[in-house]
Design an enzyme around this catalytic site. Structure first.
Site, PDB file in Angstrom:
ATOM      1  N   HIS A 100       0.935  -1.299   0.041  1.00  0.00           N
ATOM      2  CA  HIS A 100       0.157  -0.037  -0.155  1.00  0.00           C
ATOM      3  C   HIS A 100       0.988   1.206  -0.093  1.00  0.00           C
ATOM      4  O   HIS A 100       1.976   1.399   0.693  1.00  0.00           O
ATOM      5  CB  HIS A 100      -0.751   0.222   1.217  1.00  0.00           C
ATOM      6  N   ASP A 179     -15.405   2.485   7.116  1.00  0.00           N
ATOM      7  CA  ASP A 179     -14.392   3.190   6.474  1.00  0.00           C
ATOM      8  C   ASP A 179     -14.839   4.072   5.429  1.00  0.00           C
ATOM      9  O   ASP A 179     -14.420   5.153   5.191  1.00  0.00           O
ATOM     10  CB  ASP A 179     -12.998   2.503   6.341  1.00  0.00           C
ATOM     11  N   ARG A 186     -14.512  12.646   6.457  1.00  0.00           N
ATOM     12  CA  ARG A 186     -13.247  13.252   6.927  1.00  0.00           C
ATOM     13  C   ARG A 186     -12.886  14.194   5.715  1.00  0.00           C
ATOM     14  O   ARG A 186     -12.134  15.424   5.972  1.00  0.00           O
ATOM     15  CB  ARG A 186     -12.160  12.319   7.098  1.00  0.00           C
ATOM     16  N   SER A 201      -7.822   3.923   8.875  1.00  0.00           N
ATOM     17  CA  SER A 201      -8.545   3.780   7.407  1.00  0.00           C
ATOM     18  C   SER A 201      -7.840   2.815   6.491  1.00  0.00           C
ATOM     19  O   SER A 201      -8.405   1.918   6.031  1.00  0.00           O
ATOM     20  CB  SER A 201      -8.608   5.238   6.782  1.00  0.00           C
ATOM     21  N   LYS A 205      -8.765  -1.552   5.857  1.00  0.00           N
ATOM     22  CA  LYS A 205      -9.203  -2.355   4.702  1.00  0.00           C
ATOM     23  C   LYS A 205      -7.936  -3.546   4.240  1.00  0.00           C
ATOM     24  O   LYS A 205      -8.280  -4.528   3.739  1.00  0.00           O
ATOM     25  CB  LYS A 205      -9.023  -1.229   3.565  1.00  0.00           C
TER      26      LYS A 205
END
Length: 442
Positions: A100, A179, A186, A201, A205
């Site tokens: 990620h 989320d 947000r 967040s 995931k």
């Protein structure tokens, strides 16, 4: 002072009490966190109430326990994927690894990385997103390939992982729905910058995705969300701890995003550059980061005798790329979209290009049509910025620095405004380029 609002019938807590707890610098209990995340997902906690709580978290922070519990509550709001049925080539469970990135400019690393890691028998379930603002989205890039589709069912994803070893697709609606709802809130309430909320967040995931190991590419610099190393390291340490607590073998690299990655910033042109990397070429920085992240992913998955660089050079990663794209309906041999209009930006003086501001280049690409201001906005597949020089290169006045690409030429004006001051040219020997990988958190 007015009395607290009555709690909803049958609910164990009142949202106002939870907000006051965090507002008054006190820690939220596990049961408060479990309830407020679930109640917000169900619509019992109103948007304005969650906005107030998110702001209190931004201002007052969370302990590690609170952040871990918040992450677990968001995971519990939906399904968890299970890859334990994937079989390795020689028996046993096939290891899984994911990567990620916290987002950057020209960051196309997922495209060559997923098939590269799959070469070595590690399955890569890469659930990716779309771009927003100056940061590009992996799905937007891949959708420039004719026929390619981002949405797969869980069964389709599992079948592709089994047959090909790698999949890059959109996350299903059932994965951490809390989320998805909170992320949108947000974004419009000025609470994006909270490190506990960013970390939970991302990690909710990734943990719900079910991967066995995870490598985080935490960007820092002008084109990144985190502008300085201290912030980036805090975020990396928080996410690594959350992953380890959840049983996911997690490490993080801190990488430089002061300058765009590679020479292409956009969608189709980033796919084109990724294919160059898979063919054994491509810009040095893209190759370096792809190989380094592959090494980290393979090590986390228990593969220690691999040579990712060789797999790029000998065509094995390209073979997996072609199968991966074709499995999702894409034609890996098809011509990519080309912009109808282009305009060149030239160097203003002789000297060494010592800075090329990633944020300014990213905003220019966005204004040319490569990105979106709102999630529902369309993007132009062919729009973007093609760079002709990177920091450290000697340039001459009047030579091309970059080419702007778009289908709508009326966008050139605002894109060029964004590029004002983006390139800093100085006398030879002024400043060396900054290293790409800045640190590691494990």
């Amino acid at each position: 002072m007015s009395e607290p609002l009555d709690r909803a019938v049958g609910e164990p807590f009142d949202a106002v009490d939870v907000i006051r707890t965090k507002r008054d610098h006190r820690d939220l209990s596990d049961s408060q966190i479990d309830w407020v995340v679930d109640a917000y997902t169900r619509g019992v906690v109103a948007e304005e109430q969650m906005s107030a709580l998110a702001m209190a978290i931004l201002l007052n922070g969370m302990t590690h326990r609170e952040t871990a519990r918040w992450t677990a509550a968001m995971i519990a709001s939906g399904e968890r994927l299970d890859f334990s049925t994937l079989r390795a080539r020689h028996g046993g469970v096939r290891p899984t690894a994911d990567k990620h990135s916290t987002g950057g400019v020209g960051d196309k690393i997922t495209l060559p990385l997923a098939p590269l890691v799959a070469v070595f028998g590690v399955a890569v379930p890469q659930l990716s997103g779309r771009g927003l603002g100056h940061t590009g989205g992996t799905l937007d890039k891949l959708e420039s390939i004719p026929g390619w589709r981002a949405s797969l069912s869980n069964d389709e994803m599992m079948a592709q992982l089994d047959a090909v070893g790698a999949v890059v697709c959109a996350a299903g609606a059932g994965l951490a729905p809390a989320d998805k709802k909170l992320y949108a809130l947000r974004d419009v309430t000025g609470t994006v910058e909270s490190i506990p909320l960013i970390a939970s967040s991302i990690m909710s995931k990734k943990i719900a995705e079910g991967t066995g190991s995870l490598v985080l590419d935490v960007k820092l610099g002008s084109g990144a969300f985190m502008k300085d190393e201290a912030q980036a390291r805090e975020l990396a340490e928080t996410m690594v701890a959350l992953g380890r607590d959840a049983g996911v073998n997690t490490v993080a690299l801190l990488t430089n995003m002061s300058t765009p990655l590679g020479l292409a910033v956009g969608n189709a042109i980033e796919v084109e550059e990724s294919v160059e990397v898979l063919a054994g070429g491509g810009p040095d920085d893209v190759v370096e980061l792809t190989v380094r992240l592959a090494e980290e992913m393979l090590a986390c998955a228990g593969v220690h005798d691999a040579d990712p660089g060789q797999a790029l050079r000998d065509g094995r990663a390209m073979d997996v790329w072609r199968r991966m794209i074709a499995s999702q309906g894409g034609d890996p041999s098809a011509a990519l979209p080309r912009a109808r209009e282009s305009e060149v930006v030239y160097a203003a003086a002789d000297g060494v290009l010592v800075e090329l501001d990633a944020l300014k280049v990213g905003v220019a690409a966005w204004r040319l049509g490569a990105g979106r201001a709102r999630k529902e906005d369309p993007v132009q597949a062919a729009a973007g910025v093609r760079l002709h020089a990177k920091p450290g290169a000697f340039v001459r006045a009047g030579e091309p620095l970059m080419t702007l690409l778009t289908d709508t030429p009326e966008r050139f004006g605002r894109a060029k405004e964004a590029l004002e001051g983006a390139a800093l040219i100085a006398p030879a020997g002024s400043r060396p380029a900054q290293k790409l990988v800045i640190g590691r958190v494990a």
